[in-house]
Design a protein around this motif. Structure first.
Motif, mmCIF file in Angstrom:
data_model
loop_
_atom_site.group_PDB
_atom_site.id
_atom_site.type_symbol
_atom_site.label_atom_id
_atom_site.label_comp_id
_atom_site.label_asym_id
_atom_site.label_seq_id
_atom_site.Cartn_x
_atom_site.Cartn_y
_atom_site.Cartn_z
ATOM 1 N N UNK A 1 8.534 106.025 -2.598
ATOM 2 C CA UNK A 1 8.905 104.688 -2.259
ATOM 3 C C UNK A 1 8.206 103.625 -2.981
ATOM 4 N N UNK A 2 8.863 102.856 -3.729
ATOM 5 C CA UNK A 2 8.491 101.700 -4.496
ATOM 6 C C UNK A 2 8.408 100.372 -3.756
ATOM 7 N N UNK A 3 6.934 99.843 -3.533
ATOM 8 C CA UNK A 3 6.868 98.680 -2.828
ATOM 9 C C UNK A 3 7.845 97.489 -3.278
ATOM 10 N N UNK A 4 8.280 97.448 -4.508
ATOM 11 C CA UNK A 4 9.053 96.267 -5.075
ATOM 12 C C UNK A 4 10.439 96.470 -4.485
ATOM 13 N N UNK A 5 10.652 97.596 -3.655
ATOM 14 C CA UNK A 5 12.110 97.647 -3.123
ATOM 15 C C UNK A 5 12.102 97.682 -1.696
ATOM 16 N N UNK A 6 10.877 97.361 -1.157
ATOM 17 C CA UNK A 6 10.659 97.382 0.312
ATOM 18 C C UNK A 6 10.810 96.000 0.758
ATOM 19 N N UNK A 7 11.641 95.724 1.674
ATOM 20 C CA UNK A 7 11.719 94.340 2.290
ATOM 21 C C UNK A 7 11.549 94.331 3.505
ATOM 22 N N UNK A 8 10.968 93.301 4.018
ATOM 23 C CA UNK A 8 10.564 93.162 5.717
ATOM 24 C C UNK A 8 11.615 92.247 6.345
ATOM 25 N N UNK A 9 12.228 92.882 7.471
ATOM 26 C CA UNK A 9 13.197 92.057 8.065
ATOM 27 C C UNK A 9 12.712 91.766 9.640
ATOM 28 N N UNK A 10 12.473 90.547 9.953
ATOM 29 C CA UNK A 10 12.413 90.062 11.205
ATOM 30 C C UNK A 10 13.346 89.721 12.129
ATOM 31 N N UNK A 11 13.264 90.270 13.430
ATOM 32 C CA UNK A 11 14.266 90.120 14.278
ATOM 33 C C UNK A 11 13.675 89.602 15.293
ATOM 34 N N UNK A 12 14.305 88.531 15.995
ATOM 35 C CA UNK A 12 13.913 87.748 17.035
ATOM 36 C C UNK A 12 14.943 87.893 17.849
ATOM 37 N N UNK A 13 14.794 87.867 19.284
ATOM 38 C CA UNK A 13 15.849 88.040 20.442
ATOM 39 C C UNK A 13 15.497 88.624 21.431
ATOM 40 N N UNK A 14 16.183 88.760 22.673
ATOM 41 C CA UNK A 14 16.262 89.907 23.767
ATOM 42 C C UNK A 14 15.713 91.072 23.327
ATOM 43 N N UNK A 15 15.029 91.655 24.047
ATOM 44 C CA UNK A 15 14.536 92.996 23.600
ATOM 45 C C UNK A 15 15.414 93.988 23.356
ATOM 46 N N UNK A 16 16.314 94.330 24.296
ATOM 47 C CA UNK A 16 17.321 95.284 23.800
ATOM 48 C C UNK A 16 18.172 94.912 22.824
ATOM 49 N N UNK A 17 18.443 93.611 22.634
ATOM 50 C CA UNK A 17 19.379 93.328 21.486
ATOM 51 C C UNK A 17 18.710 93.432 19.959
ATOM 52 N N UNK A 18 17.293 93.168 20.010
ATOM 53 C CA UNK A 18 16.377 93.045 19.024
ATOM 54 C C UNK A 18 16.265 94.555 18.465
ATOM 55 N N UNK A 19 15.987 95.405 19.613
ATOM 56 C CA UNK A 19 15.852 97.007 19.214
ATOM 57 C C UNK A 19 17.027 97.584 18.712
ATOM 58 N N UNK A 20 18.235 97.193 19.289
ATOM 59 C CA UNK A 20 19.510 97.835 18.662
ATOM 60 C C UNK A 20 19.773 97.245 17.240
ATOM 61 N N UNK A 21 19.337 95.870 16.967
ATOM 62 C CA UNK A 21 19.673 95.389 15.583
ATOM 63 C C UNK A 21 18.839 96.264 14.794
#
Length: 76
Positions: A1-21
């Motif tokens: 795994x190359x750290x240059x290719x790793x992105x962080x995605x932040x999801x905010x919302x209701x728990x069920x919807x956020x986990x599904x996303x």
């Protein structure tokens, strides 16, 4: 795994919807899956982080399948 290719995605919302996303993102990219579920007292929404390697084929598995502790990354 190359750290240059790793992105962080932040999801905010209701728990069920956020986990599904987060799970759907994991289907698209080699990723950590949902981690760091956080709640703010008094708020209904949660925050979930997903670390995804955008240069890997999703069929190669998740970070944790490869033995990498992806959820240990620092917040960006």
């Amino acid at each position: 795994m190359s750290d240059e290719s790793v992105i962080t995605i932040e999801i905010r919302g209701r728990e069920q919807a956020a986990l599904e996303a987060a799970h759907r993102i994991s289907d698209l990219f080699r990723s950590s899956g949902p981690c760091r579920l956080r709640r703010t007292p008094g708020e209904q929404d949660v925050r979930v982080l997903v670390y995804a390697d955008v240069h890997q084929d999703p069929r190669e598995g998740r970070f944790d399948d490869a033995g990498t502790a992806a959820c240990g990354h620092a917040d960006v």
